[in-house]
Design a protein around this motif. Structure first.
Motif, mmCIF file in Angstrom:
data_model
loop_
_atom_site.group_PDB
_atom_site.id
_atom_site.type_symbol
_atom_site.label_atom_id
_atom_site.label_comp_id
_atom_site.label_asym_id
_atom_site.label_seq_id
_atom_site.Cartn_x
_atom_site.Cartn_y
_atom_site.Cartn_z
ATOM 1 N N ALA A 176 6.512 6.623 10.592
ATOM 2 C CA ALA A 176 6.903 5.591 10.001
ATOM 3 C C ALA A 176 8.282 5.006 10.582
ATOM 4 O O ALA A 176 8.178 3.798 10.603
ATOM 5 N N PRO A 185 4.199 12.009 8.900
ATOM 6 C CA PRO A 185 4.260 10.476 8.650
ATOM 7 C C PRO A 185 5.601 9.897 8.587
ATOM 8 O O PRO A 185 5.881 8.617 9.067
ATOM 9 N N PHE A 186 6.513 10.791 8.279
ATOM 10 C CA PHE A 186 8.094 10.415 8.012
ATOM 11 C C PHE A 186 8.439 9.766 9.480
ATOM 12 O O PHE A 186 9.089 8.606 9.628
ATOM 13 N N ILE A 235 0.914 -1.073 -0.184
ATOM 14 C CA ILE A 235 -0.004 -0.078 -0.011
ATOM 15 C C ILE A 235 0.835 1.147 0.053
ATOM 16 O O ILE A 235 0.217 2.244 0.034
ATOM 17 N N ALA A 282 7.371 15.663 1.766
ATOM 18 C CA ALA A 282 7.195 16.996 2.376
ATOM 19 C C ALA A 282 8.627 17.487 2.838
ATOM 20 O O ALA A 282 8.928 18.624 2.842
ATOM 21 N N GLY A 313 6.103 11.405 3.918
ATOM 22 C CA GLY A 313 6.676 12.453 4.729
ATOM 23 C C GLY A 313 7.835 12.760 4.015
ATOM 24 O O GLY A 313 8.171 13.983 4.060
ATOM 25 N N MET A 320 4.464 3.612 3.256
ATOM 26 C CA MET A 320 3.437 4.659 2.839
ATOM 27 C C MET A 320 3.750 6.139 3.770
ATOM 28 O O MET A 320 3.739 7.092 3.112
ATOM 29 N N PHE A 321 3.883 5.898 4.963
ATOM 30 C CA PHE A 321 3.955 6.978 5.784
ATOM 31 C C PHE A 321 5.464 7.512 5.460
ATOM 32 O O PHE A 321 5.490 8.759 5.366
ATOM 33 N N LEU A 363 -11.718 -2.515 2.145
ATOM 34 C CA LEU A 363 -11.509 -1.828 0.902
ATOM 35 C C LEU A 363 -12.667 -1.199 0.090
ATOM 36 O O LEU A 363 -12.525 0.166 -0.338
ATOM 37 N N ASP A 396 2.521 17.688 7.178
ATOM 38 C CA ASP A 396 2.928 16.766 5.990
ATOM 39 C C ASP A 396 4.337 15.986 6.096
ATOM 40 O O ASP A 396 4.263 14.792 5.760
ATOM 41 N N GLN A 397 5.128 16.409 7.050
ATOM 42 C CA GLN A 397 6.303 15.838 7.423
ATOM 43 C C GLN A 397 6.002 14.731 8.326
ATOM 44 O O GLN A 397 6.931 13.691 8.503
ATOM 45 N N ILE A 432 -4.538 -1.561 -6.408
ATOM 46 C CA ILE A 432 -5.277 -2.743 -5.766
ATOM 47 C C ILE A 432 -6.636 -2.852 -6.464
ATOM 48 O O ILE A 432 -7.119 -4.354 -6.741
ATOM 49 N N ALA A 433 -7.466 -1.954 -6.732
ATOM 50 C CA ALA A 433 -8.811 -2.145 -7.191
ATOM 51 C C ALA A 433 -8.420 -2.614 -8.654
ATOM 52 O O ALA A 433 -9.504 -3.595 -8.891
ATOM 53 N N THR A 477 -13.282 2.917 -0.357
ATOM 54 C CA THR A 477 -13.229 3.517 -1.604
ATOM 55 C C THR A 477 -14.612 4.278 -1.810
ATOM 56 O O THR A 477 -14.470 5.323 -2.120
ATOM 57 N N GLY A 478 -15.586 3.544 -1.296
ATOM 58 C CA GLY A 478 -17.046 4.219 -1.551
ATOM 59 C C GLY A 478 -17.420 5.248 -0.547
ATOM 60 O O GLY A 478 -18.338 5.773 -0.898
ATOM 61 N N LEU A 513 2.589 -0.087 5.184
ATOM 62 C CA LEU A 513 1.936 0.999 5.973
ATOM 63 C C LEU A 513 3.020 2.065 6.285
ATOM 64 O O LEU A 513 2.834 3.118 6.011
ATOM 65 N N SER A 515 -16.324 7.323 -7.207
ATOM 66 C CA SER A 515 -15.835 6.167 -6.266
ATOM 67 C C SER A 515 -16.787 5.157 -5.932
ATOM 68 O O SER A 515 -16.691 4.122 -5.544
ATOM 69 N N MET A 573 -4.921 2.350 -3.781
ATOM 70 C CA MET A 573 -6.120 1.775 -3.780
ATOM 71 C C MET A 573 -6.429 1.540 -4.935
ATOM 72 O O MET A 573 -7.307 0.452 -5.242
ATOM 73 N N GLN A 575 -2.488 10.730 -4.355
ATOM 74 C CA GLN A 575 -3.461 10.354 -3.163
ATOM 75 C C GLN A 575 -4.310 9.211 -3.414
ATOM 76 O O GLN A 575 -4.996 9.542 -4.375
ATOM 77 N N VAL A 583 3.132 17.472 -2.482
ATOM 78 C CA VAL A 583 3.076 16.549 -1.463
ATOM 79 C C VAL A 583 1.769 15.700 -1.725
ATOM 80 O O VAL A 583 1.569 14.526 -1.382
ATOM 81 N N GLU A 584 0.599 16.282 -2.071
ATOM 82 C CA GLU A 584 -0.802 15.628 -2.293
ATOM 83 C C GLU A 584 -0.725 14.764 -3.362
ATOM 84 O O GLU A 584 -1.934 14.338 -3.887
#
Lengths: 360, 392
Positions: free
Chosen positions: B354, B350-351, A93, A162, A159, A154-155, B174, B347-348, A289-290, B178-179, A151, A335, A286, A282, A278-279
């Motif tokens: 992780a 998540p780094f 992911i 950014a 990060g 992904m983080f 999932l 924004d930073q 995967i879909a 998504t939905g 996961l 979606s 998924m 996004q 950064v965005e």
């Protein structure tokens, strides 16, 4: 034919013409590729319906079809990589964030540091391999759940994006833009627009690269030892281990190869979007995967087809196109429809799994 | 009590004061809560160090002041901000425990239930009022109940897919991941809907009287989260439910043969998770006094999973520790706070998360200890030869 006949006792060993067709169909039905067949039929049906509904908007022209490919070169490659990972029994992911990171790397270093495009492409591909390698080591040798490892990936990648730069950077590098805008025209299949100008259909170079990568992955997965090992590991890790396969190394290779594919897909995505932010990308993971799920990959591993994921991408794009062409629907609907189609396929898969288990 | 101690330590520990101390130490070391508590203490220590570095003394971090009728202070803020995560972690712990899978749709369910309740509260008046709810069309309580109902229905859908159709939890959820956000956007008409009624903000902020003065000094969200934890803990403790869920998680087939309705238990866990998500959604929408379908609960599912993992729960299902998950959720919020205070942008963030995740999971991995033992053995084998070479 009769030598390999495994029919029940009392049945004629040599089937007639109809019986042969029935057996063939039944083998297909229970085989791995039947779900792919459904996807292709679904896509064809949707497309034909689209041609009739949106006749005035040139839905049927080759331009319209190529347009769907032109906007998704990255997704095609990454969905192929995702299918490979799913077949091995894992999941990744982190690809969406990785794509954002690669876009940002390309944009930042080419625009602000003056690094040449060729160097940066190599750097991105190497980064992808290293990223995949680290994830692979954690999954295969530390036995951490792939979901958790990726996961963290992904983080980390989001990060990192950014950290490289919080701004939105547009790419103006001439070599890179040359690659991004390289068009390959087709001599037929276009349409004449309202102003009376004939629109020639074209595909970008990035699509050619994406399809090439797709075919490479397909070849590897279908006709090489490594590819068959991946199916074996995904189908039953214990059995694969008892069979003498080095399951850990196979998994490590899968994640490393997927890292390379993700980097390549990120590069192609960047060719289409020509910028870093950064965005970016996004929810891309998924989508990938879909695509794989719609294309018939089982998330329990062992079953899946790279070509199916390509049609999964096309089905998704067609939905988005429908919603866009309609114009009156809120953007939430694409979606929702995607989720509905996904649930259809996921439930179908579980029915197949049930039927197959019952036969055993 | 003493019986338990002797059984734990075994005869090898031996008598004497040293043995007793070692026994206590070993008990602490082997407790399930030690790891999450150490994590929390480490992060709080980090907070204290950063506060000391910026203000010159560790005092401000522990300060709780009563200003304008509300309690203020970093500790209160951490508790207040973590309440959604705590509630989500409760539901997530249940799904992880009994189905070995995570519900990744909680963020989308938060947005969905929030947008449905606001749609209902301002039923039919939203477009005229520029997407502001000026007055409740239906009673406020009905809006809340409908939000919870929507969450429960989402849970039923997820639980049906997981328990009856045997679909991998991550894949089953999932679909709503998504939905759900798309549905939220449809109900919110693609706009950011706002609620202008004062009482709507009570649940996410402070309870006020009619003149706008705060009556209760503690943020309401802390009460909601605390109440949820209490109710869940009591129900799991005084009914067989908790044990049954663990049994299903440890071995689904065996518990079914024993006579447990495993499918129904899994369904129940997912419904509970959906309800938790809806309650978290109510708090989140109440905090900002409106619904932003794109950003409500965005990526919070990952934090919730992280909270469960941080709490010392195995993501492979089975035994769970509710208090561990709660501590995990607070730890994440404390980490977020300390990172914000050293000027890390959102924004930073998540780094750093992780890196924390990787450290935790590598430490928890069953492979790490043998690997470390092998490494140590190899090092011991090679070390003497190196020193011998130096001597020569």
């Amino acid at each position: 034919m009769s030598a390999v006949d495994v029919g029940r006792p009392g049945r004629p060993s040599r089937p007639g013409l109809l019986g042969g067709i029935w057996r063939g169909l039944r083998a297909r039905f229970y085989g791995n590729n039947f779900l792919v067949l459904i996807t292709i039929v679904l896509f064809a049906a949707m497309y034909i319906v689209g041609i009739f509904i949106y006749r005035d908007k040139n839905f049927g022209s080759l331009n319209s079809f190529f347009d769907m490919l032109n906007s998704n070169p990255g997704l095609i490659v990454i969905a192929a990589g995702m299918t490979m990972v799913l077949v091995s029994g894992g999941i990744d992911i982190s690809v969406g964030s990785q794509v954002a990171m690669y876009c940002m790397m390309l944009a930042y270093f080419m625009e602000h540091k003056g690094v040449s495009a060729a160097t940066m492409i190599v750097v991105v591909l190497v980064t992808g391999i290293v990223f995949g390698l680290v994830q692979g080591v954690l999954v295969a040798y530390f036995r951490i759940q792939p979901f958790i490892v990726t996961l963290a990936g992904m983080f980390f990648a989001r990060g990192m994006t950014a950290m490289i730069s919080p701004q939105t950077i547009d790419i103006t590098n001439r070599d890179f833009m040359g690659l991004a805008t390289k068009r390959i025209y087709f001599p037929f299949g276009g349409y004449t627009n309202a102003a009376g100008v004939y629109q020639r259909p074209f595909i970008y170079l990035s699509v050619v690269l994406a399809v090439f990568a797709l075919l490479v992955v397909f070849t590897i997965m279908t006709w090489t030892k490594f590819g068959r090992n991946v199916y074996a590991v995904g189908g039953g890790e214990q059995s694969a281990l008892l069979m003498g396969l080095n399951t850990r190394r196979t998994k490590l290779t899968v994640y490393t190869f997927n890292g390379l594919l993700t980097a390549f897909g990120g590069f192609l995505f960047c060719l289409f979007s020509t910028g870093g932010a950064v965005e970016k990308a996004q929810g891309f993971e998924m989508q990938a995967i879909a695509s794989s799920v719609i294309g018939g990959a089982l998330l329990t591993g062992g079953v899946g087809n790279v070509i199916g994921s390509f049609f999964g991408v096309l089905v998704q794009t067609t939905i988005t196109k429908f919603i866009n062409f309609n114009g009156t629907l809120a953007n939430g609907w694409s979606s929702i429809v995607l989720a509905a189609i996904m649930s259809f396929f996921i439930i179908l898969q579980s029915v197949f799994a049930y039927v197959r288990n019952k036969r055993r | 009590m003493s019986d338990v101690v002797t059984r734990d330590a075994g005869p090898a520990a031996g008598p004497g004061p040293g043995g007793a101390a070692r026994r206590v130490f070993r008990r602490i070391l082997h407790s399930r809560l030690t790891f999450p508590l150490v994590c929390l203490l480490l992060v709080l220590l980090l907070n204290v160090i950063v506060t000391t570095a910026t203000t010159g003394s560790p005092g401000p971090f522990f300060q709780i002041a009563l200003t304008n009728g509300t309690l203020n202070g970093p500790l209160i803020t951490i508790l207040n901000r973590s309440s959604e995560l705590v509630i989500l972690a409760l539901g997530m712990t249940m799904t992880v425990s009994c189905s070995a899978g995570t519900d990744i749709s909680v963020g989308a369910v938060m947005a969905f239930s929030g947008s449905v309740s606001i749609w209902l509260l301002g039923f039919g008046t939203l477009p005229q009022n520029d997407y502001h709810v000026k007055a409740y069309v239906v009673p406020y309580v009905v809006g809340l109940l409908v939000a919870v109902l929507v969450g429960a229905l989402c849970g039923v859908w997820n639980g049906f897919l997981v328990s009856r159709l045997r679909i991998q939890p991550m894949v089953a959820t999932l679909i709503l991941f998504t939905g759900g956000r798309g549905l939220a956007k449809v109900f919110a008409d693609g706009q950011i809907d706002k609620v202008d009624v004062a009482s709507y903000k009570w649940l996410g902020n402070f309870i006020q009287d009619s003149s706008g003065k705060n009556i209760v000094p503690v943020p309401t969200a802390i009460f909601i989260a605390g109440g949820m934890v209490l109710v869940t803990a009591l129900v799991l403790r005084y009914t067989p439910l908790g044990m049954n869920i663990q049994a299903v998680g440890i071995n689904n087939k065996a518990s079914r043969i024993l006579g447990l309705k495993s499918a129904r238990l899994i369904l129940l866990a997912y419904v509970f998770c959906g309800v938790c998500a809806a309650i978290a959604g109510i708090i989140a929408t109440s905090r900002i006094g409106g619904i932003d379908a794109n950003n409500c609960g965005k990526l919070i599912e990952l934090d919730a999973i992280l909270a469960v993992a941080l709490g010392g729960n195995s993501l492979a299902g089975g035994k769970f520790s509710l208090s561990g998950s709660v501590i995990g959720a607070i730890t994440i919020q404390a980490l977020t706070t300390v990172l914000y205070s050293i000027n890390v942008s959102a924004d930073q963030l998540p780094f750093y998360k992780a890196i924390v995740v990787v450290i935790i999971v590598v430490l928890q991995s069953p492979e790490t200890r043998p690997m470390w033992e092998r490494f140590k053995a190899r090092w011991r084998r090679t070390a003497p030869s190196v020193t011998a070479g130096d001597a020569a």
